[in-house]
Write a protein that holds these residues in place. Structure first.
Motif, PDB file in Angstrom:
ATOM      1  N   ALA A  78       0.863  -1.178   0.000  1.00  0.00           N
ATOM      2  CA  ALA A  78       0.000   0.000   0.000  1.00  0.00           C
ATOM      3  C   ALA A  78       0.897   1.224   0.000  1.00  0.00           C
ATOM      4  O   ALA A  78       1.960   1.231   0.618  1.00  0.00           O
ATOM      5  N   GLY A  80       0.689   5.787  -0.266  1.00  0.00           N
ATOM      6  CA  GLY A  80      -0.180   6.945  -0.234  1.00  0.00           C
ATOM      7  C   GLY A  80       0.555   8.150   0.304  1.00  0.00           C
ATOM      8  O   GLY A  80       1.764   8.126   0.531  1.00  0.00           O
ATOM      9  N   ILE A  90      -5.516  12.436   3.771  1.00  0.00           N
ATOM     10  CA  ILE A  90      -4.860  11.306   3.117  1.00  0.00           C
ATOM     11  C   ILE A  90      -5.292  11.276   1.655  1.00  0.00           C
ATOM     12  O   ILE A  90      -6.482  11.291   1.349  1.00  0.00           O
ATOM     13  N   ARG A  91      -4.292  11.243   0.770  1.00  0.00           N
ATOM     14  CA  ARG A  91      -4.587  11.236  -0.668  1.00  0.00           C
ATOM     15  C   ARG A  91      -3.797  10.130  -1.360  1.00  0.00           C
ATOM     16  O   ARG A  91      -2.840   9.581  -0.817  1.00  0.00           O
ATOM     17  N   GLU A  92      -4.217   9.876  -2.576  1.00  0.00           N
ATOM     18  CA  GLU A  92      -3.481   8.988  -3.486  1.00  0.00           C
ATOM     19  C   GLU A  92      -3.293   7.579  -2.916  1.00  0.00           C
ATOM     20  O   GLU A  92      -2.276   6.936  -3.140  1.00  0.00           O
ATOM     21  N   GLU A  93      -4.280   7.105  -2.152  1.00  0.00           N
ATOM     22  CA  GLU A  93      -4.126   5.755  -1.609  1.00  0.00           C
ATOM     23  C   GLU A  93      -4.101   4.729  -2.745  1.00  0.00           C
ATOM     24  O   GLU A  93      -4.891   4.794  -3.672  1.00  0.00           O
ATOM     25  N   ARG A  94      -3.163   3.821  -2.656  1.00  0.00           N
ATOM     26  CA  ARG A  94      -3.053   2.767  -3.660  1.00  0.00           C
ATOM     27  C   ARG A  94      -2.718   1.452  -2.977  1.00  0.00           C
ATOM     28  O   ARG A  94      -1.774   1.371  -2.200  1.00  0.00           O
TER      29      ARG A  94
END
Length: 206
Positions: A78, A80, A90-94
């Protein structure tokens, strides 16, 4: 967890040996004496973002092809960013799951059923690695995570923005607003004489 989990000092080398220190630079990047430097007033960035990731090996595996066997692993990561701009977001979680197969073997993605209900299976994306050792396959998983972190840092970077990315910037060389932060010391980059300065630093100094 191991007893040394989360430690900031993991170097196997002797810390006071000239022979085992790795010289990162042949000369200083700033003029002036080698001494602690107090912080100078500066314009703060409008946005500060911290990019990081976490990974794990879910399970080891083998791939059979006729009479041959190839090492593989199921792994996940994971990545982010935490963005600080008067608020915390929290942004751009992958989240990605990989089926890493060694010896350069190719194949399809692998669905894994999770639970007993009608849940959709977890899909592990196939990644081919030329390596044959299990440690090297884990490095392939780490490289995928690091590339995801760099992609996130690149998208967030821009004027008046400070992006702090975990680790060195080996994969990134085209963005001036991204700074690599190394939290764990794995090699001594200073000679014993120069490293003494680290013990003299006061809070806020560099």
């Amino acid at each position: 967890w191991r007893s040394d989990y989360g430690g900031q000092f993991t170097t196997p080398y002797e810390v006071d040996s000239e022979d085992t220190s790795a010289q990162a630079l042949g000369k200083q990047v700033e003029d002036g004496p080698w001494q602690p430097k107090p912080p100078q007033p500066a314009t703060l960035p409008q946005v500060t973002a911290i990019v990081d990731g976490v990974m794990r090996v879910d399970a080891p595996a083998f791939v059979s092809s006729e009479e041959r066997r190839f090492l593989a692993l199921f792994g996940s990561y994971a990545a982010g960013a935490v963005v600080l701009n008067h608020t915390v977001e929290i942004r751009e979680e992958r989240v990605d799951r990989l089926f890493v197969v060694g010896s350069g073997q190719s194949g399809p993605d692998v669905p894994i059923q999770a639970g007993t209900g009608n849940h959709a299976p977890l899909m592990y994306r196939h990644v081919s690695s030329p390596d044959v050792a299990s440690d090297a396959l884990r490095e392939s998983l780490m490289s995928e995570m690091r590339q995801a972190e760099i992609d996130i840092a690149r998208r967030l970077s821009g004027p008046n923005q400070l992006i702090l990315a975990d680790g060195n910037l080996t994969f990134l060389g085209d963005s001036s607003s991204v700074v690599g932060v190394i939290k764990t010391i794995q090699r001594m980059y200073l000679s014993p004489k120069d490293a003494v300065i680290l013990e003299e630093l006061a809070p806020g100094e560099r």
